[in-house]
Scaffold this motif. Structure first.
Motif, mmCIF file in Angstrom:
data_model
loop_
_atom_site.group_PDB
_atom_site.id
_atom_site.type_symbol
_atom_site.label_atom_id
_atom_site.label_comp_id
_atom_site.label_asym_id
_atom_site.label_seq_id
_atom_site.Cartn_x
_atom_site.Cartn_y
_atom_site.Cartn_z
ATOM 1 N N SER A 197 16.066 -119.189 18.454
ATOM 2 C CA SER A 197 14.557 -120.432 17.708
ATOM 3 C C SER A 197 15.027 -121.009 16.596
ATOM 4 C CB SER A 197 13.283 -119.440 17.493
ATOM 5 O OG SER A 197 12.999 -119.231 18.745
ATOM 6 N N ARG A 198 14.608 -121.750 16.136
ATOM 7 C CA ARG A 198 15.241 -123.002 15.087
ATOM 8 C C ARG A 198 14.238 -122.950 13.779
ATOM 9 N NH1 ARG A 198 17.410 -128.301 16.160
ATOM 10 N NH2 ARG A 198 18.614 -127.348 18.537
ATOM 11 N N ASP A 199 13.049 -122.186 14.252
ATOM 12 C CA ASP A 199 11.941 -121.031 13.050
ATOM 13 C C ASP A 199 12.368 -119.737 12.636
ATOM 14 O OD1 ASP A 199 11.493 -120.219 15.173
ATOM 15 O OD2 ASP A 199 9.145 -121.397 15.438
ATOM 16 N N GLN A 200 11.359 -119.465 12.350
ATOM 17 C CA GLN A 200 11.391 -117.780 11.708
ATOM 18 C C GLN A 200 10.955 -116.828 12.760
ATOM 19 O OE1 GLN A 200 12.863 -117.623 8.842
ATOM 20 N NE2 GLN A 200 12.819 -119.531 8.895
ATOM 21 N N THR A 201 10.885 -117.031 14.311
ATOM 22 C CA THR A 201 10.481 -116.517 15.053
ATOM 23 C C THR A 201 11.148 -114.889 15.141
ATOM 24 O OG1 THR A 201 10.303 -118.526 16.882
ATOM 25 C CG2 THR A 201 10.573 -115.768 17.406
ATOM 26 N N PHE A 202 12.401 -114.866 15.040
ATOM 27 C CA PHE A 202 12.988 -113.331 14.646
ATOM 28 C C PHE A 202 12.519 -112.932 13.430
ATOM 29 C CE2 PHE A 202 16.120 -110.520 12.927
ATOM 30 C CZ PHE A 202 16.521 -109.685 13.820
ATOM 31 N N ASP A 203 12.536 -113.257 12.256
ATOM 32 C CA ASP A 203 12.171 -112.360 10.924
ATOM 33 C C ASP A 203 10.438 -111.922 11.355
ATOM 34 O OD1 ASP A 203 13.926 -113.271 9.594
ATOM 35 O OD2 ASP A 203 13.964 -114.979 9.242
ATOM 36 N N ARG A 204 9.448 -112.833 12.303
ATOM 37 C CA ARG A 204 8.218 -112.706 12.712
ATOM 38 C C ARG A 204 7.978 -111.012 13.199
ATOM 39 N NH1 ARG A 204 8.073 -115.354 8.647
ATOM 40 N NH2 ARG A 204 6.686 -117.589 8.379
ATOM 41 N N ALA A 205 8.689 -111.940 14.465
ATOM 42 C CA ALA A 205 9.405 -110.623 15.105
ATOM 43 C C ALA A 205 9.640 -109.376 14.573
ATOM 44 C CB ALA A 205 9.615 -111.082 16.309
ATOM 45 N N HIS A 206 10.806 -109.218 13.820
ATOM 46 C CA HIS A 206 11.650 -108.100 12.795
ATOM 47 C C HIS A 206 10.575 -107.543 11.826
ATOM 48 C CE1 HIS A 206 14.917 -105.635 11.924
ATOM 49 N NE2 HIS A 206 14.630 -106.555 10.971
ATOM 50 N N ASP A 207 9.314 -108.600 11.042
ATOM 51 C CA ASP A 207 8.999 -107.716 10.881
ATOM 52 C C ASP A 207 8.178 -107.095 11.879
ATOM 53 O OD1 ASP A 207 9.344 -109.224 8.557
ATOM 54 O OD2 ASP A 207 8.348 -111.057 8.769
#
Length: 108
Positions: A48-58
């Motif tokens: 993804s080019r947005d913050q998908t990984f960060d939101r899921a990882h949270d």
């Protein structure tokens, strides 16, 4: 007939691509009662080019989900079919007895 006394294991797989606004709500909508079946959730962020990984990882980091949550990131976009292959291999390695697939957009 031989019956197994092994607890059923469920595997929920979420394909995520540019879903920073929806991924957390999708995970929260998975019924907590699935934990009775030794459920694990795998989220694969498909470059993804947005913050998908960060939101899921949270969610993974805080332990907010009532079941084990693993978040992975593909450095190169694999497309939906490529992610299905990754998810199936993961489920087989985990010896899951069932699998469910969700879209991170909440359209499932």
């Amino acid at each position: 007939m031989v019956r197994s006394h092994r607890k059923k294991t469920g595997f929920d797989f979420v394909v995520a691509y540019n879903a920073e606004r929806t991924i957390q709500e999708v995970i929260r909508r998975i019924p907590p009662s699935l934990a009775l079946y030794d459920t694990e959730v795998l989220i694969i962020d498909d470059s993804s080019r947005d913050q998908t990984f960060d939101r899921a990882h949270d969610l993974e980091r805080t332990g907010e989900a009532p079941f084990p949550l693993t978040v992975l990131h593909n450095p190169v976009n694999q497309g939906y079919g490529g992610n299905q292959k990754i998810g199936f291999r993961y489920a087989m390695r985990m010896d899951s007895t069932s699998s469910r697939w969700f879209m991170a957009t909440g359209q499932y």
